[in-house]
Motif scaffolding. Sequence first.
Motif, mmCIF file in Angstrom:
data_model
loop_
_atom_site.group_PDB
_atom_site.id
_atom_site.type_symbol
_atom_site.label_atom_id
_atom_site.label_comp_id
_atom_site.label_asym_id
_atom_site.label_seq_id
_atom_site.Cartn_x
_atom_site.Cartn_y
_atom_site.Cartn_z
ATOM 1 N N GLU A 88 0.810 -1.216 0.000
ATOM 2 C CA GLU A 88 0.000 0.000 0.000
ATOM 3 C C GLU A 88 0.842 1.265 0.000
ATOM 4 O O GLU A 88 0.432 2.291 0.520
ATOM 5 N N LEU A 89 2.024 1.194 -0.550
ATOM 6 C CA LEU A 89 2.899 2.356 -0.507
ATOM 7 C C LEU A 89 2.648 3.272 -1.690
ATOM 8 O O LEU A 89 2.319 2.800 -2.755
ATOM 9 N N PRO A 90 2.847 4.558 -1.586
ATOM 10 C CA PRO A 90 3.155 5.190 -0.290
ATOM 11 C C PRO A 90 1.938 5.269 0.618
ATOM 12 O O PRO A 90 0.818 5.280 0.141
ATOM 13 N N THR A 91 2.181 5.284 1.901
ATOM 14 C CA THR A 91 1.118 5.408 2.891
ATOM 15 C C THR A 91 1.076 6.841 3.405
ATOM 16 O O THR A 91 2.104 7.403 3.745
ATOM 17 N N ILE A 92 -0.107 7.428 3.421
ATOM 18 C CA ILE A 92 -0.265 8.775 3.956
ATOM 19 C C ILE A 92 -0.763 8.666 5.384
ATOM 20 O O ILE A 92 -1.845 8.131 5.634
ATOM 21 N N ILE A 93 0.050 9.125 6.300
ATOM 22 C CA ILE A 93 -0.300 9.056 7.719
ATOM 23 C C ILE A 93 -0.543 10.481 8.190
ATOM 24 O O ILE A 93 0.342 11.334 8.084
ATOM 25 N N ALA A 94 -1.746 10.726 8.671
ATOM 26 C CA ALA A 94 -2.112 12.099 9.010
ATOM 27 C C ALA A 94 -2.513 12.230 10.467
ATOM 28 O O ALA A 94 -2.988 11.278 11.095
#
Length: 145
Positions: A88-94
């Motif tokens: 699932e890259l890139p992963t956006i972590i917010a």
Amino acid sequence: MTQAKTAYQKPIPLKDIDNAPYWDAADKHQLALQKCDDCNAYSQPPGPTCAKCGSENVSWEQFGDDIKATVYSYVVSYRPFLPGFQDELPTIIALAQLDKVPEVKIMGNILNCEEKDLEIGMPIQMTWVDITEDRALPQWIPATN
Ligand SMILES: [Zn+2]
């Protein structure tokens, strides 16, 4: 015991005595936040006592399933830091700042979002990904309205 290929491979958040109401709500696709009965501060993540004043008089407030927020900050991860994320890259972590409770910020991935469309302050809404038959994980998607 053989494991099905489709089994969820990422770590499943553990419920403990302090955070169980948060995850119980998430499993029902809802948000619950721990709130102090003495100083009215919310604690997220939850703990045994109020994170602000240390009171043990904490209870849980239910927020339902319509959770709007804005992106307070984010990171884009290009390498898997936990097993199961490599596809699932890139992963956006917010870090999401809740509209109804701006002092509360909740960490989560933003799904269905291209990195180029991402910006600080963009409206997002909570969604829940069913990871097992009875567990669900709160995540974020760009707000639809
Ligand atoms: Zn307090």
